[in-house]
Design an enzyme around this catalytic site. Structure first.
Site, PDB file in Angstrom:
ATOM      1  N   ASP A 194       0.843  -1.196   0.000  1.00 53.40           N
ATOM      2  CA  ASP A 194       0.000   0.000   0.000  1.00 53.40           C
ATOM      3  C   ASP A 194       0.878   1.247   0.000  1.00 53.40           C
ATOM      4  OD1 ASP A 194      -1.591   2.242   1.389  1.00 53.40           O
ATOM      5  OD2 ASP A 194      -3.134   0.737   0.999  1.00 53.40           O
ATOM      6  N   ILE A 195       0.586   2.194  -0.875  1.00 53.32           N
ATOM      7  CA  ILE A 195       1.390   3.424  -0.953  1.00 53.32           C
ATOM      8  C   ILE A 195       1.130   4.277   0.288  1.00 53.32           C
ATOM      9  CG2 ILE A 195       1.822   5.530  -2.274  1.00 53.32           C
ATOM     10  CD1 ILE A 195       1.097   4.061  -4.775  1.00 53.32           C
ATOM     11  N   GLU A 251      -4.770   2.564  -4.162  1.00 57.75           N
ATOM     12  CA  GLU A 251      -3.322   2.640  -4.018  1.00 57.75           C
ATOM     13  C   GLU A 251      -2.779   1.340  -3.433  1.00 57.75           C
ATOM     14  OE1 GLU A 251      -5.429   4.519  -2.115  1.00 57.75           O
ATOM     15  OE2 GLU A 251      -4.584   4.844  -0.115  1.00 57.75           O
TER      16      GLU A 251
END
Lengths: 131, 605
Positions: free
Chosen positions: B476-477, B519
């Site tokens: 996950d960003i 994301e």
């Protein structure tokens, strides 16, 4: 009817397997000539229904042989098929302009060479209802 | 043909083949002798004597091998010989060759000798029908070093960087613009060399010489091509630039390397200029202001040297000779094939092989192709797959009926090989493209959420069956929302694309990458345990944190967090996903920008 095939090819490897393929698989009567000159001598007597002509030969190449063949009275109309390495569409067109019916590409599959030749013949005789 | 006469024929063919094989070493030795000067020269020797007569002889010999190889069942040898033939042609008409040409000849001879050795060792039992893949995609057999998955992974690793040509030439009349474009493209791993075009023919000549010498993967030309609005009034120069593109194509003609892609970048939006660019051989055309991501996408597509996975064709025909012929023909054209001679086995083959297209004979003893197609189409899974019928049937009405039952095309026997290849390839290509739309995320080209979830199930099944480890990474960003808020959604998109591209570059072909959410990404690493997975993902994490996501207002950096869970510790898909999610949550909680292995005890409740 397609029965007698004259094949002009200077490489012994190809000669052997093609003769086998055409005679045993296709049941044709086959004469092999190792050069353009030989073909010019043999053609009138053998009277082929169709001629298979290799393009790249060391002495007289395919196109030149074709030119000379067409000057023989017995071969003016005989269908000729070139044999050569994989060609592109525009090259096929060029060969056809020279007077060949179609092009069969090398290397060929010995099991289906006769089918290919017969296919050419069928398309040719469709266009010439007299055949 | 009767079975007995067929048997006799096969025996005769076999005899011819054996004879042919015994003559091969001598032919290749003769070739070698003719080319000896070239083969024994020093690596940097530049004027190697090789008369064009000698080259003609060698050309004739390799032409013979190329033209007869596959006929005798030695397709691989034949195709190497074909490349040698072309390489000899490329040497031109002089009586010497240069270092580069000699190197190529040496490489080809080595391939030839290797293939000969392989044939001699008896490895070649049957005609090859599938082109040898460049990329090692299959999982090695179980008897490889058991338990040491990082060793196995290293064995399978193929560094994309080694194979792709990353050199790009950028020719520009505007120095500032050129510099900026070059820099941006450079961030994406390309090696950009800039050339200033200063309206003299000398600058064009210099570029041409460099093109021949260094063989970049692509040429970018940034110039204002408009006739009316050109900053320079020098029409000759304008023609010169277009002419340059034409000359580049001329130069490459006849060589064995593919045509150099030319990308134009211009201020002109009018159709006339675009047409001129097309006529000059332009592969792509971008107008200023340039969207760098688009250019990168184009360059990636143009420079990727990996052969795309061959299209897979399932051949259903009860006659082995015919199906073998189709196999050979399609194989020579670069397609992969599998043959089914008993139509009732088709479902197993479909599930195992997952073809892009089915080539089906109509008249078979057990059932007709039409019946089979109808039955297939009744199953939801197979509604979409293209079916091409093959038959000696020339009656148009009957052909139409066949198409009505669910066929997509009807080809008549006997069929010309090139016709077969063209029909099959076009349909297989489209089938694959359509399927791609259904399973891929449009922004990144990665698998979409649904397909990713399906893949997790599929990979677990495979891991259970093959008793190999499997790791799932949930990625996950970090602080993505603030990226969007601060730099805009376009920048956010660019970040997502950059991460996608990085993942694709750094992971193997067999690893599965999906865009799980906005994301969030999921990566499946078959045949990989948790520790190895962590090492791999951590390296990518570090790389990603250094990328400049160049924006209009200042550059910025982004990081991601990741959680890893593995099979067999987690024994099914639900447990695996759950554990990976939990590990991701831990990574965020512990401060982000890190990769955490799940500590969850994955025991079925």
């Amino acid at each position: 009817m397609l029965q007698r095939i004259l094949m002009v090819e200077d490489e012994p490897d190809i000669q052997e397997v093609a003769q086998l393929a055409l005679e045993a698989v296709g049941g044709f009567t086959v004469k092999i000539c190792s050069s353009g000159h030989e073909a010019l001598e043999a053609a009138p007597d053998f009277a082929p229904d169709l001629i298979l002509l290799d393009v790249m030969m060391s002495e007289m190449d395919g196109p030149t042989t074709l030119e000379h063949l067409r000057r023989l009275p017995s071969c003016v109309q005989t269908p000729v098929v070139f044999m050569t390495a994989k060609v592109q569409a525009h090259e096929v067109a060029r060969y056809q302009e020279m007077g060949a019916l179609e092009v069969i590409s090398k290397p060929f599959d010995p099991m289906t060479l006769s089918d290919q030749v017969r296919g050419v013949w069928m398309r040719y005789s469709d266009g010439h209802s007299a055949a | 043909m009767t079975p007995s006469s067929n048997g006799a024929l096969q025996a005769q063919l076999q005899t011819l083949r054996t004879t042919y094989a015994t003559r091969l070493p001598e032919k290749i030795a003769r070739l070698r002798e003719i080319c000896r000067a070239a083969l024994e020269a020093e690596a940097d020797e530049n004027e190697i004597a090789l008369t064009h007569e000698a080259r003609d002889k060698a050309h004739r010999l390799s032409h013979n091998l190329a033209g007869s190889g596959a006929t005798y069942g030695y397709a691989a040898l034949g195709s190497i010989a074909r490349r040698l033939e072309l390489a000899l042609l490329e040497c031109g008409g002089e009586d010497r060759i240069d270092a580069r040409q000699a190197t190529r000849l040496r490489a080809l001879f080595e391939e030839l000798e290797n293939e000969l050795a392989r044939i001699a060792s008896g490895a070649n039992g049957k005609t090859e029908t599938v082109p040898a893949p460049r990329v090692l995609a299959a999982v090695p057999p179980q008897d490889a070093v058991a338990g040491n998955d990082s060793w196995r992974r290293a064995l399978q690793d193929n560094s994309h960087d080694d194979h792709d040509n990353r050199l790009i030439f950028l020719a520009s009349t505007d120095a500032e613009l050129g510099k900026e474009v070059a820099q941006q493209i450079g961030y994406f791993g390309y090696d950009v060399r800039s050339f200033a075009l200063d309206e003299t023919s000398a600058s064009i000549e210099q570029l041409c010489r460099a093109l021949i010498r260094d063989e970049p993967a692509a040429l970018l030309i940034s110039e204002s091509l408009c006739r009316e609005e050109a900053p320079s009034q020098n029409k000759d120069f304008h023609h010169g630039v277009l002419d340059l593109a034409r000359r580049v194509r001329e130069m490459r003609r006849g060589s064995t390397s593919p045509t150099l892609p030319i990308v134009f970048m211009s201020y002109c939006t009018d159709m006339k200029t675009r047409l001129e660019a097309v006529r000059a051989g332009g592969t792509a055309y971008f107008t200023h202001p340039i969207e760098i991501a688009e250019v990168i996408d184009k360059l990636d597509a143009l420079t990727a040297q990996e052969i795309p996975e061959p299209y897979r064709v399932l051949i259903v025909d009860d006659e082995p000779e015919l199906s073998d012929f189709f196999s050979l023909t399609l194989g020579e054209a670069g397609l992969s094939t599998r043959v089914v001679n008993d139509p009732l086995q088709i479902i197993t083959a479909l599930n195992d092989y997952r073809p892009d297209l089915i080539l089906m004979d109509v008249y078979m003893p057990t059932c007709s192709g039409l019946e089979l197609a109808t039955a297939l189409r009744q199953q939801e899974d197979y509604v979409g797959i293209p079916i091409v019928f093959l038959s000696a049937e020339t009656d148009v009405a009957k052909q139409m009926a066949a198409i009505g039952t669910g066929g997509d095309d009807f080809l008549t026997k006997p069929i010309r090989p090139d016709h077969l290849v063209a029909s099959v390839r076009a349909r297989a290509q489209r089938s694959r493209a359509v399927r791609s739309f259904m399973v891929r995320d449009s922004l990144t080209g990665l698998l979409n959420h649904t397909t990713t979830k399906e893949q997790i199930e599929i990979e677990i099944s495979r891991a259970v069956r093959t008793k190999t480890p499997l790791s799932l990474v949930m990625l996950d960003i970090d602080h993505f929302k603030s990226v969007n808020d601060t730099h805009g959604h376009l920048a956010g998109d660019r970040v997502i694309k950059n991460l996608s591209r990085l993942l694709q570059q750094r992971l193997r072909k067999t690893d599965i990458i999906g865009r799980y959410g906005g994301e969030e990404f999921a990566v499946l690493l078959p045949d990989t345990g948790a520790e190895t997975a962590q090492r791999v993902i951590d390296e990518i994490r570090r790389g990603f944190s250094h990328i400049h996501h160049g924006a209009v207002v200042g550059e910025f950096y982004v990081t991601f967090s990741a959680g890893i869970a593995s099979f067999p510790e987690c024994s099914n898909a639900a447990l695996l996903s759950g554990a990976a999610d939990k590990a991701l949550y831990e990574a965020k909680r512990a401060g982000r920008d890190r990769v955490v292995i799940s500590s969850t005890m994955c025991v079925e409740a």
